[in-house]
Design an enzyme around this catalytic site. Structure first.
Site: not given
Ligand code: NOJ
Length: 583
Positions: A99, A205, A266, A343-344
């Protein structure tokens, strides 16, 4: 469209390290724990792992607040462990992506600690600093923006008598990408450092946040009772330098390590033409993006969480159609992703399927796997999705949650109407649609221990979801008809030489955009087509059949029900999915 890049037909598996596997009994997942499960990951049909942040961090945002890009958080292990993980992936024929969190660092990063000391130190403008505004003699933040995680987007620092800007938590100051020296330091510390160690790419990210409108105009007042206002997307997203900087990043930091390095962005809230500028292979900015349009259905940020509603299938389908459409313009040669969890967000079987009975849980989890495995693009599976892990229950206590922004918000909201169970239940309904804690509970490896095989610690860092007794890897592995074995079968089908072109690269056409019960689409590649019919309800539904198609002449390639279709071929049972070969 080029089909030769390794990552196009690859299957990615996201690991969220705190909750994957604890090897030393301290209650936190760790890198040796991940290494111990690599064979399992490989056995799913996975080609690469996307590892959420394991860097050193004070963990205010669970690793998305990095205090040192070049080291590992001690609870996760060491650099040596990371080297072993890279080697362990490669020796199994898998790749490893990290990430890349470059919009902000932790406020404990050495760069920020230096920057905040004074207005004239060497790193004084590595972050975004502005003078206070005085209203009636009272010191105020430079503008009225509300951070994405609540509260002001600005925090005051007395040493500089200035505010710094943060789109997320105040512990996550935004880096000032406008400064070329900052960009070069980012490339060296966060990117080249890891590529030299042998990793294969990154997930970037909030990649479209790097460039923003640094004139910082006030946001329109849409909530007059609130001190801070929702930022306009055009003020903080896809700013004027995004394309220039991503091309620079590719040229200076990624390309020197070869053409196979992959970058997945993202990319929230971005219109299609803009996504295509990022992802067209001619620009070499991002190789693909996660587009979240389908996730927004029912969520209205201008309203209270208690007023949010369940997603509408028609809107979800429109979002998927948008992301599938990124492949339509062949000249641009762009690419896309197929994903539903990370994970969000909450667990999809709970949000879009039905986890209330074992039967509906199994059928809907499998049906969702059929959707993802038949969509074009690079497929991503999030840890636990392959066994149909479920969201947290509605009575889950705020004290047991671990995600700071939601805890702050829920506490503030609950304080407005204490002792009002109906209001609490409306808030928890909102939490069930957006809460990030749902997907962060430990992976359920078995049913035999209180730690679900994740940890031997009496108290894991976050509570294990009680569903581990019935939903766990051990009870599904090798068991025919299980959700896990179904996922494996779907992944195998997706990669099968006969179907790969159509399933991974094929053209997508949505047939029933308005239906709130079924999701039906045709995938086609050259002369072959399949019709994918998915029942998103617990009731019997008719398959939407396009004019001129004789379904009785088709063959069912795969179904999530073990037994043959009942009645005619055109009836879907509760949560049933079928893929028909139609030409
Ligand atoms: C997106 C990440 O996925 C999320 O977990 C994080 O909190 C924010 N970006 C801030 O880095």
């Amino acid at each position: 469209m080029s089909t030769t890049k390794w990552w196009k037909s690859a299957v990615g598996y996201q690991i969220w390290p705190a909750s994957f596997k604890d090897s030393n009994g301290d209650g936190f997942g760790d890198i040796p724990g991940i290494i111990s499960k690599l064979d399992y990951v490989k056995s799913l049909g996975v080609d690469f792992i996307w590892l959420s942040p394991t860097y050193d961090s004070p963990q205010h945002d669970w690793g998305y607040d990095i205090s040192n890009y070049e080291d590992i958080w001690p609870k996760y292990g060491t650099l040596k462990d990371m080297d072993a993980l890279i080697g362990g992936c490669h020796s199994r024929g898998m790749k490893l992506l990290l990430d890349l969190v470059l919009n902000h660092t932790s406020d404990e990063h050495a760069w920020f600690e230096e920057s905040k000391q004074s207005r004239d130190n060497e790193k004084a403008d590595w972050y975004i600093w502005r003078d206070p505004k005085f209203v009636g003699g009272v010191r105020r933040a430079p503008n009225n923006w509300k951070s994405n995680f609540g509260g002001s987007a600005w925090t005051y620092v007395p040493e500089r008598d200035q505010y710094y800007f943060h789109l997320c938590l105040s512990e996550q100051p935004d880096l000032n990408w406008e400064n070329p020296a900052t960009r070069e330091a980012i490339y060296e510390s966060a990117i080249r450092f890891w590529l030299r160690r042998g990793i294969d790419g990154f997930r970037d990210d909030v990649v479209n946040h790097y460039s923003k409108d640094q004139s910082f105009p006030d946001a329109p007042v849409t909530a007059p009772n609130d001190e801070f206002q929702l930022m306009l997307p055009e003020s903080f997203l896809n700013g004027p330098h995004m394309h220039e900087w991503l091309q620079e990043q590719r040229r200076k930091a990624l390309a020197p390590f070869g053409d196979d390095i992959v970058v997945i962005g993202e990319l929230p809230l971005t219109p299609t033409d803009e996504v295509l500028r990022y992802t067209s292979s001619h620009n070499r900015e991002l190789d693909m993006v996660f587009d979240f349009e389908w996730m927004q259905s029912g969520i209205d940020h201008s309203k209270g969480m208690d007023e949010w509603s369940a997603p509408k299938l028609s809107e979800v389908k429109a979002g998927f159609a948008k992301a599938q459409g990124f492949l339509n313009d062949k000249a641009l040669d762009a690419w896309t992703t197929s994903f539903m969890e990370n994970h969000d967000c909450p667990r999809t079987v709970s949000k879009y399927g039905d986890d209330t009975t074992p039967k509906s849980w199994a059928a809907s989890a499998k049906m969702l796997s059929m959707l993802l495995c038949t969509l074009s693009g690079t497929l991503f599976v999030y840890q636990g999705q392959e066994i149909g892990m479920t969201s947290l229950p509605a009575d889950f206590a705020v004290e047991d949650m671990r995600d700071k922004p939601i805890i702050t918000r829920l506490r503030a909201d609950l304080a407005k109407r204490p002792n009002d169970p109906e209001y609490r239940s409306c808030l928890m309904r909102g939490f069930s649609y957006v809460g990030r804690d749902h997907n962060r509970t430990p992976v359920q490896w078995d049913a035999t221990s209180p730690g679900a095989g994740f940890t031997s610690a009496a108290e894991p860092w976050m509570k294990v979801n009680e569903s581990y007794r019935s939903i766990n890897v051990q009870s599904q592995l090798g068991v025919s008809g299980s959700v896990l074995e179904f996922w494996k079968r779907m992944i195998q089908l997706r990669k099968h030489v006969d179907w790969k072109d159509l399933l991974i690269f094929g053209h997508f056409q949505l047939l029933d955009p308005a239906s709130e019960e079924t999701f039906t689409f045709v995938k086609s590649f050259e002369k072959r087509s399949v019709l994918v019919a998915l029942n998103f309800s617990g009731d019997v539904q008719r398959v939407f059949v396009p004019d001129g198609l004789d379904l009785s002449a088709s063959e069912v390639l795969v179904s999530n029900y073990e037994d043959a279709p009942v009645g005619d071929l055109q009836t879907l049972r509760a949560w049933e999915g079928r893929v028909y070969i139609i030409s």
